[in-house]
Design a protein around this motif. Structure first.
Motif, PDB file in Angstrom:
ATOM      1  N   GLY A   1       0.812  -1.208   0.000  1.00 43.71           N
ATOM      2  CA  GLY A   1       0.000   0.000   0.000  1.00 43.71           C
ATOM      3  C   GLY A   1       0.845   1.256   0.000  1.00 43.71           C
ATOM      4  O   GLY A   1       0.522   2.240  -0.681  1.00 43.71           O
ATOM      5  N   LEU A   2       1.948   1.249   0.765  1.00 46.78           N
ATOM      6  CA  LEU A   2       2.854   2.407   0.758  1.00 46.78           C
ATOM      7  C   LEU A   2       3.415   2.659  -0.636  1.00 46.78           C
ATOM      8  O   LEU A   2       3.500   3.803  -1.087  1.00 46.78           O
ATOM      9  N   ARG A   3       3.765   1.567  -1.317  1.00 44.17           N
ATOM     10  CA  ARG A   3       4.369   1.724  -2.642  1.00 44.17           C
ATOM     11  C   ARG A   3       3.339   2.172  -3.676  1.00 44.17           C
ATOM     12  O   ARG A   3       3.604   3.078  -4.467  1.00 44.17           O
ATOM     13  N   LEU A   4       2.144   1.578  -3.644  1.00 41.05           N
ATOM     14  CA  LEU A   4       1.142   1.924  -4.657  1.00 41.05           C
ATOM     15  C   LEU A   4       0.628   3.349  -4.480  1.00 41.05           C
ATOM     16  O   LEU A   4       0.372   4.053  -5.463  1.00 41.05           O
ATOM     17  N   LEU A   5       0.464   3.782  -3.230  1.00 39.46           N
ATOM     18  CA  LEU A   5      -0.054   5.124  -2.980  1.00 39.46           C
ATOM     19  C   LEU A   5       1.046   6.155  -2.839  1.00 39.46           C
ATOM     20  O   LEU A   5       0.745   7.349  -2.679  1.00 39.46           O
ATOM     21  N   ASP A   6       2.295   5.704  -2.880  1.00 40.88           N
ATOM     22  CA  ASP A   6       3.438   6.617  -2.763  1.00 40.88           C
ATOM     23  C   ASP A   6       3.352   7.440  -1.482  1.00 40.88           C
ATOM     24  O   ASP A   6       3.444   8.665  -1.488  1.00 40.88           O
TER      25      ASP A   6
ATOM     26  N   LEU B   1      -6.215   6.624 -10.987  1.00 40.05           N
ATOM     27  CA  LEU B   1      -4.845   6.849 -11.432  1.00 40.05           C
ATOM     28  C   LEU B   1      -4.062   7.499 -10.301  1.00 40.05           C
ATOM     29  O   LEU B   1      -4.505   8.474  -9.714  1.00 40.05           O
ATOM     30  N   ARG B   2      -2.872   6.944 -10.013  1.00 42.77           N
ATOM     31  CA  ARG B   2      -2.042   7.488  -8.939  1.00 42.77           C
ATOM     32  C   ARG B   2      -0.574   7.387  -9.339  1.00 42.77           C
ATOM     33  O   ARG B   2      -0.020   6.283  -9.448  1.00 42.77           O
ATOM     34  N   ARG B   3       0.033   8.539  -9.588  1.00 40.22           N
ATOM     35  CA  ARG B   3       1.459   8.618  -9.896  1.00 40.22           C
ATOM     36  C   ARG B   3       1.854   7.640 -11.002  1.00 40.22           C
ATOM     37  O   ARG B   3       2.806   6.855 -10.874  1.00 40.22           O
ATOM     38  N   GLY B   4       1.095   7.645 -12.104  1.00 38.72           N
ATOM     39  CA  GLY B   4       1.435   6.806 -13.245  1.00 38.72           C
ATOM     40  C   GLY B   4       1.006   5.367 -13.117  1.00 38.72           C
ATOM     41  O   GLY B   4       1.402   4.525 -13.924  1.00 38.72           O
ATOM     42  N   ARG B   5       0.184   5.030 -12.131  1.00 41.26           N
ATOM     43  CA  ARG B   5      -0.283   3.665 -11.939  1.00 41.26           C
ATOM     44  C   ARG B   5      -1.804   3.610 -12.092  1.00 41.26           C
ATOM     45  O   ARG B   5      -2.507   4.544 -11.714  1.00 41.26           O
ATOM     46  N   VAL B   6      -2.272   2.497 -12.624  1.00 43.18           N
ATOM     47  CA  VAL B   6      -3.710   2.246 -12.725  1.00 43.18           C
ATOM     48  C   VAL B   6      -4.081   1.329 -11.565  1.00 43.18           C
ATOM     49  O   VAL B   6      -3.674   0.165 -11.518  1.00 43.18           O
ATOM     50  N   LEU B   7      -4.835   1.849 -10.609  1.00 43.88           N
ATOM     51  CA  LEU B   7      -5.184   1.110  -9.397  1.00 43.88           C
ATOM     52  C   LEU B   7      -6.676   0.807  -9.369  1.00 43.88           C
ATOM     53  O   LEU B   7      -7.495   1.638  -9.779  1.00 43.88           O
ATOM     54  N   VAL B   8      -7.016  -0.376  -8.877  1.00 42.38           N
ATOM     55  CA  VAL B   8      -8.403  -0.759  -8.643  1.00 42.38           C
ATOM     56  C   VAL B   8      -8.601  -0.871  -7.140  1.00 42.38           C
ATOM     57  O   VAL B   8      -7.909  -1.637  -6.470  1.00 42.38           O
ATOM     58  N   LEU B   9      -9.537  -0.092  -6.589  1.00 46.31           N
ATOM     59  CA  LEU B   9      -9.739   0.001  -5.141  1.00 46.31           C
ATOM     60  C   LEU B   9     -11.072  -0.607  -4.755  1.00 46.31           C
ATOM     61  O   LEU B   9     -12.083  -0.425  -5.444  1.00 46.31           O
ATOM     62  N   ASN B  10     -11.061  -1.337  -3.637  1.00 44.94           N
ATOM     63  CA  ASN B  10     -12.276  -1.861  -3.024  1.00 44.94           C
ATOM     64  C   ASN B  10     -12.299  -1.419  -1.572  1.00 44.94           C
ATOM     65  O   ASN B  10     -11.376  -1.740  -0.809  1.00 44.94           O
ATOM     66  N   ARG B  11     -13.318  -0.684  -1.184  1.00 42.05           N
ATOM     67  CA  ARG B  11     -13.406  -0.140   0.169  1.00 42.05           C
ATOM     68  C   ARG B  11     -14.556  -0.792   0.919  1.00 42.05           C
ATOM     69  O   ARG B  11     -15.630  -1.007   0.364  1.00 42.05           O
ATOM     70  N   MET B  12     -14.316  -1.101   2.193  1.00 42.95           N
ATOM     71  CA  MET B  12     -15.355  -1.698   3.034  1.00 42.95           C
ATOM     72  C   MET B  12     -15.356  -1.002   4.390  1.00 42.95           C
ATOM     73  O   MET B  12     -14.305  -0.857   5.020  1.00 42.95           O
ATOM     74  N   SER B  13     -16.530  -0.558   4.827  1.00 47.49           N
ATOM     75  CA  SER B  13     -16.650   0.078   6.138  1.00 47.49           C
ATOM     76  C   SER B  13     -16.621  -0.988   7.234  1.00 47.49           C
ATOM     77  O   SER B  13     -17.088  -2.115   7.043  1.00 47.49           O
ATOM     78  N   VAL B  14     -16.067  -0.605   8.391  1.00 42.54           N
ATOM     79  CA  VAL B  14     -15.956  -1.510   9.537  1.00 42.54           C
ATOM     80  C   VAL B  14     -16.791  -0.947  10.676  1.00 42.54           C
ATOM     81  O   VAL B  14     -16.583   0.191  11.096  1.00 42.54           O
TER      82      VAL B  14
END
Length: 545
Positions: free
Chosen positions: A247-252, A285-298
């Protein structure tokens, strides 16, 4: 037989620890009370014995008898009387030589009086603890001074009044009559508080023991840092509470991001909306990357605790799609041509069956002229084989969908380096596909069209794709690139990452892609910086080849 030792529970350990603390506190309180009692005894009794000793030293009988040859017999009744009346432990009188002449303790008589300080022999008073005949006493030693003219001011002897020092047990009993009650109440309150604290902690840890909690933490670390997907957790205030290495790497994000809010980390815009929203399978799109996000509330017990979002990197997949674009285009071209050739063969077969042989010859010649015209049109304006082949494939696809694909007369594209050609083909293919979708669903019949225009100078390629579709909603003019929409505007559906990939390719080449509405439909304009173009091949040479 194997004997297994049962480990104590967390509640038991806490209770034992609290008991130790309570015992230490109680012992400290008791010691403080004893010390305070001893200090009080020394202060009060010291003043009393000092006053008694001064009174006895100032007694006229003592002053006159100490100068006589045998003062002990005369002073003995006085010594006993003072002891009886005052209740002290001992009363002792010594002469100027330090020999005891009279004392309530017969063992001290005729012996040398121990002095607490050398100053007593010089006429100074002293008080403190002194061991007399094996017994520790709080004593006051006061010199007796002569009052007669012949011995005025001369030291005649010493008067000693002593009070036996109490033992440790006596001091503890004298410290306070209610000390035992206080200590008992404190013990009960401490035990009850320790038991309640142990129960509360056990509820908060869900009944888990320390070794079980440590095991869960180890398993969580192994899971978070062992999976290939990124994970980021936020609290209800959008502060980062957990993030793994992926996550640190993908989100920079920086290493010390835990505890910081998304705003402080510079996560805003589309990415911030997805991390704080409730969407699933969102393309960002984040810093030249194509990301697919899935969010779930807790949530727990109806209380919102935050959210957990997983991130998948589709950049490599998009790169693979780009590399396979040319193969897919060739396959589509062959499929479309096979379908077209099958229809043409059916027509020729029908003409032969009805005996129209001259019509067969004319039909074949017309097909040949049309194909040669199409090839000459593309190859005379587009000298890069990969892009030309792509447009031929798209032309066949458009014909199947009853959409006319035309190349603008202003088109001119030279030969490109292999990497640049692949990127140009990716951009052209994605924009043409979206334009075909928009034009085909516009229900314009045979009037549906898509126009492609390519302009090439020494360092820049400009791609313009127009269509006869319904256009792009103004509010989606920028969202179509950030969200990864296609331009199938009539349906408004979210179909993938075509335009997101197009924008990535353009940015990688120092360019940009934009969209605008025209009176006829939508117009996409993409600009890319490319390397030095290669020498173009003459169209006639290409046809001859």
């Amino acid at each position: 037989m194997v004997v297994t030792s049962r480990r104590s529970t967390l509640a038991g350990q806490l209770l034992a620890l609290q008991l130790v603390v309570i015992v230490v506190v109680l012992v400290a309180i008791a010691a403080l009370s004893v010390a305070q009692s001893a200090a009080t005894f020394d202060r009060v009794e010291g003043r009393r014995v000092a006053a008694l000793a001064e009174q006895l030293a100032d007694n006229p009988l003592v002053r006159t008898q100490l100068g006589e040859p045998a003062p002990g017999e005369t002073l003995a009744p006085l010594v006993q009387t003072i002891r009886t009346q005052s209740g002290v432990t001992s009363v002792t009188i010594a002469d100027a030589d330090g020999i005891v002449v009279s004392s309530t303790d017969p063992l001290l008589t005729r012996g040398r009086l121990p002095l607490g300080s050398a100053g007593v022999a010089d006429g100074r008073s002293w008080s403190g603890e002194l061991r007399l005949n094996g017994s520790l006493e709080l004593v006051a030693q006061v010199p007796v001074l002569g009052a007669e003219p012949q011995n005025l001011g001369r030291q005649l002897g010493v008067v000693v009044i002593g009070e036996a020092s109490p033992t440790l047990q006596q001091r503890a009993l004298d410290a306070s009559s209610h000390l035992a009650i206080y200590l008992g109440l404190a013990s009960v309150v401490g035990l009850l508080g320790s038991w309640l604290l142990a129960r509360r902690i056990k509820r908060q840890t869900l009944g888990l023991e320390p070794r079980e909690i440590a095991g869960l933490a180890e398993h969580r670390e192994a899971m978070l840092y062992g999976i290939a997907e990124g994970v980021i957790a936020l609290d209800p205030h959008d502060r980062v509470t957990l993030v793994n290495a992926v996550g640190l790497r993908l989100l920079d994000l920086p290493e010390e991001c835990v505890g910081a809010t998304l705003t402080e980390l510079g996560v805003e815009g589309r990415l911030g909306e997805v991390l704080t929203g409730g969407a699933r399978d969102e393309v960002v799109l984040r810093r030249g990357r194509v990301l697919v996000l899935n969010r779930m509330s807790v949530t727990k017990d109806g209380r919102r605790l935050g959210s957990v979002t997983t991130l998948r990197d589709r950049t490599e997949l998009a790169q693979l799609e780009r590399e396979m674009g040319s193969f897919r285009s060739s396959t589509e071209l062959l499929r479309a041509q096979a379908h077209e050739f099958a229809n043409q063969l059916h027509t020729i077969s029908g003409l032969i069956q009805i005996g129209e042989y001259d019509e067969v010859v004319q039909y074949v010649e017309a097909l040949a002229d049309h194909r040669e015209s199409l090839d000459l049109t593309l190859t005379s304006r587009i000298h890069d084989t990969a892009v030309a082949a792509l447009l031929m494939a798209k032309s066949a696809q458009a014909a199947e969908r009853r959409v006319r694909l035309r190349v603008s007369e202003r088109t001119g594209l030279g030969r490109l380096e292999a990497e640049d050609a692949a990127d140009i083909a990716t951009v052209v293919g994605n924009l043409v596909d979206n334009a075909l979708d928009a034009a085909a669903v516009a229900d314009a019949g045979d009037d549906a069209w898509v126009e492609v225009e390519l302009r090439h100078d020494t360092s820049t390629v400009e791609i313009v794709v127009r269509d006869s579709g319904p256009g792009i909603a103004p509010e989606l003019a920028q969202e179509v690139f950030t969200r990864g929409f296609t331009t199938k505007a009539a349906e408004g559906g979210e179909r993938g990452i075509g335009l997101a990939l197009t924008r990535l390719v353009c940015k990688r080449h120092g360019g940009e892609v934009s969209v605008a509405n025209t009176p006829d439909g939508a117009m996409f304009v993409a600009r890319l910086t490319v390397g030095r173009p290669m020498e173009p091949v003459d169209a006639r040479e290409r046809v001859d080849a």
